[in-house]
Enzyme design. Structure first.
Site, PDB file in Angstrom:
ATOM      1  N   LYS A 280       0.824  -1.211   0.000  1.00  0.00           N
ATOM      2  CA  LYS A 280       0.000   0.000   0.000  1.00  0.00           C
ATOM      3  C   LYS A 280       0.868   1.275   0.000  1.00  0.00           C
ATOM      4  O   LYS A 280       2.080   1.215   0.277  1.00  0.00           O
ATOM      5  CB  LYS A 280      -0.950  -0.038   1.203  1.00  0.00           C
TER       6      LYS A 280
ATOM      7  N   TYR B 154     -12.296  -1.413  -4.037  1.00  0.00           N
ATOM      8  CA  TYR B 154     -12.869  -1.562  -2.695  1.00  0.00           C
ATOM      9  C   TYR B 154     -14.397  -1.434  -2.706  1.00  0.00           C
ATOM     10  O   TYR B 154     -14.994  -1.086  -1.678  1.00  0.00           O
ATOM     11  CB  TYR B 154     -12.252  -0.522  -1.747  1.00  0.00           C
TER      12      TYR B 154
ATOM     13  N   PHE C  40     -15.607   4.134   6.749  1.00  0.00           N
ATOM     14  CA  PHE C  40     -14.219   4.503   6.443  1.00  0.00           C
ATOM     15  C   PHE C  40     -13.921   4.501   4.946  1.00  0.00           C
ATOM     16  O   PHE C  40     -12.779   4.731   4.536  1.00  0.00           O
ATOM     17  CB  PHE C  40     -13.238   3.578   7.171  1.00  0.00           C
TER      18      PHE C  40
ATOM     19  N   ARG D  46      -2.305 -14.028   3.959  1.00  0.00           N
ATOM     20  CA  ARG D  46      -3.021 -13.313   5.022  1.00  0.00           C
ATOM     21  C   ARG D  46      -2.357 -13.564   6.387  1.00  0.00           C
ATOM     22  O   ARG D  46      -2.298 -12.673   7.237  1.00  0.00           O
ATOM     23  CB  ARG D  46      -4.507 -13.680   5.031  1.00  0.00           C
TER      24      ARG D  46
ATOM     25  N   THR E  61      -5.768  -7.006  10.514  1.00  0.00           N
ATOM     26  CA  THR E  61      -6.030  -5.702   9.882  1.00  0.00           C
ATOM     27  C   THR E  61      -5.505  -4.564  10.752  1.00  0.00           C
ATOM     28  O   THR E  61      -4.886  -3.621  10.261  1.00  0.00           O
ATOM     29  CB  THR E  61      -7.550  -5.521   9.663  1.00  0.00           C
TER      30      THR E  61
ATOM     31  N   ARG F 223       2.158  -6.508   9.067  1.00  0.00           N
ATOM     32  CA  ARG F 223       1.437  -5.366   9.634  1.00  0.00           C
ATOM     33  C   ARG F 223       1.990  -4.980  11.002  1.00  0.00           C
ATOM     34  O   ARG F 223       2.020  -3.796  11.362  1.00  0.00           O
ATOM     35  CB  ARG F 223      -0.064  -5.659   9.655  1.00  0.00           C
TER      36      ARG F 223
ATOM     37  N   ASN G 187      -2.206   0.252   6.793  1.00  0.00           N
ATOM     38  CA  ASN G 187      -1.703  -1.029   7.278  1.00  0.00           C
ATOM     39  C   ASN G 187      -0.830  -1.788   6.275  1.00  0.00           C
ATOM     40  O   ASN G 187      -0.766  -3.018   6.297  1.00  0.00           O
ATOM     41  CB  ASN G 187      -2.869  -1.882   7.800  1.00  0.00           C
TER      42      ASN G 187
ATOM     43  N   HIS H 288      -2.169  -5.414   1.388  1.00  0.00           N
ATOM     44  CA  HIS H 288      -3.490  -5.995   1.128  1.00  0.00           C
ATOM     45  C   HIS H 288      -3.324  -7.431   0.676  1.00  0.00           C
ATOM     46  O   HIS H 288      -2.348  -7.762   0.001  1.00  0.00           O
ATOM     47  CB  HIS H 288      -4.219  -5.223   0.016  1.00  0.00           C
TER      48      HIS H 288
ATOM     49  N   GLU I 286      -9.925  -9.593  -8.094  1.00  0.00           N
ATOM     50  CA  GLU I 286      -8.877  -8.585  -7.904  1.00  0.00           C
ATOM     51  C   GLU I 286      -7.733  -8.781  -8.905  1.00  0.00           C
ATOM     52  O   GLU I 286      -7.180  -7.813  -9.428  1.00  0.00           O
ATOM     53  CB  GLU I 286      -8.372  -8.651  -6.460  1.00  0.00           C
TER      54      GLU I 286
HETATM   55  P1  ATP Z   1      -7.277  -5.812   2.975  1.00  0.00           P
HETATM   56  O1  ATP Z   1      -8.618  -6.035   2.305  1.00  0.00           O
HETATM   57  O2  ATP Z   1      -6.674  -4.444   2.671  1.00  0.00           O
HETATM   58  O3  ATP Z   1      -6.326  -6.929   2.733  1.00  0.00           O
HETATM   59  P2  ATP Z   1      -8.403  -6.720   5.447  1.00  0.00           P
HETATM   60  O4  ATP Z   1      -9.056  -7.775   4.618  1.00  0.00           O
HETATM   61  O5  ATP Z   1      -7.574  -7.144   6.609  1.00  0.00           O
HETATM   62  O6  ATP Z   1      -7.496  -5.785   4.560  1.00  0.00           O
HETATM   63  P3  ATP Z   1     -10.882  -5.242   5.320  1.00  0.00           P
HETATM   64  O7  ATP Z   1     -11.927  -5.400   6.356  1.00  0.00           O
HETATM   65  O8  ATP Z   1     -11.083  -5.894   3.980  1.00  0.00           O
HETATM   66  O9  ATP Z   1      -9.482  -5.685   5.962  1.00  0.00           O
HETATM   67  O10 ATP Z   1     -10.663  -3.675   5.120  1.00  0.00           O
HETATM   68  C1  ATP Z   1     -10.019  -3.186   3.949  1.00  0.00           C
HETATM   69  C2  ATP Z   1      -9.096  -2.065   4.363  1.00  0.00           C
HETATM   70  O11 ATP Z   1      -9.877  -0.968   4.842  1.00  0.00           O
HETATM   71  C3  ATP Z   1      -8.152  -2.387   5.523  1.00  0.00           C
HETATM   72  O12 ATP Z   1      -7.000  -3.065   5.132  1.00  0.00           O
HETATM   73  C4  ATP Z   1      -7.823  -1.007   6.021  1.00  0.00           C
HETATM   74  O13 ATP Z   1      -6.875  -0.351   5.178  1.00  0.00           O
HETATM   75  C5  ATP Z   1      -9.177  -0.308   5.884  1.00  0.00           C
HETATM   76  N1  ATP Z   1      -9.981  -0.425   7.115  1.00  0.00           N
HETATM   77  C6  ATP Z   1     -10.592  -1.530   7.591  1.00  0.00           C
HETATM   78  N2  ATP Z   1     -11.246  -1.285   8.731  1.00  0.00           N
HETATM   79  C7  ATP Z   1     -11.050   0.028   8.989  1.00  0.00           C
HETATM   80  C8  ATP Z   1     -11.468   0.916  10.031  1.00  0.00           C
HETATM   81  N3  ATP Z   1     -12.238   0.503  11.036  1.00  0.00           N
HETATM   82  N4  ATP Z   1     -11.052   2.207   9.965  1.00  0.00           N
HETATM   83  C9  ATP Z   1     -10.295   2.652   8.931  1.00  0.00           C
HETATM   84  N5  ATP Z   1      -9.872   1.863   7.920  1.00  0.00           N
HETATM   85  C10 ATP Z   1     -10.236   0.578   7.945  1.00  0.00           C
HETATM   86 MG    MG Z   2     -10.154  -7.326   2.845  1.00  0.00          MG
END
Ligand code: ATP
Ligand code: MG
Length: 138
Positions: free
Chosen positions: A9, A49, A57, A85, A91, A102, A112, A115, A126
């Protein structure tokens, strides 16, 4: 063998952590099938996304993902989706295990560092969203 889609990222690229993250990818036995550096437009990030469109968010997330270049990749390994993962960690870096990407490189739950796809269907979507067949090796 399974493939997953991964992003380094904008926070990690800007802080100069892309090289260390790529070294971890190689050390953990992932084969890089495709890779490119790109600066996402707002429309591109919103499409990527789209599943999070209703989340509070979402707007901040899109702003973050478009603030600078990212490294997009396809990674291959047995159980690549779960393996990547696991290597990323939770996350929220406060909950991420020692040694995960992370834990080492994330700033907070939004910024973070990396992805990874969360299932076979999202990996397929994706991957196709970012890469065409001519950009993949093997
Ligand atoms: P990713 O999809 O990026 O691999 P993830 O699957 O662990 O991460 P998701 O729930 O899919 O998490 O959320 C996508 C992204 O949105 C997170 O990686 C983070 O950058 C952001 N995000 C998630 N939760 C929050 C939150 N509560 N506040 C702010 N940003 C968030
Ligand atoms: Mg995700």
């Amino acid at each position: 063998m399974q493939r997953t889609f991964a992003i380094i990222k904008p926070d990690a690229v800007a802080q100069g952590n892309a090289g260390a993250i790529l070294a971890e990818i190689e050390k953990n036995g992932f084969k890089i099938i495709a890779m490119k550096l790109m600066h996402l437009s707002r429309t591109q990030a919103e499409g990527f996304y789209a599943v999070h469109r209703e989340r509070p968010f979402f707007n901040d997330l899109v702003t973050f993902m478009t603030e600078g270049p990212v490294v997009a990749m396809i990674l291959q390994k047995e159980q690549a989706i779960k393996g990547w993962r696991d290597l990323m960690g939770a996350t929220n870096p406060e909950q991420a295990a020692e040694g995960t990407l992370r834990k080492r490189f994330a700033t907070n739950i939004e910024r973070n560092a990396v992805h990874g796809s969360d299932a076979e269907e999202t990996a397929a979507f994706e991957t196709r969203y970012f890469f065409n067949a001519m950009e993949m090796v093997g």
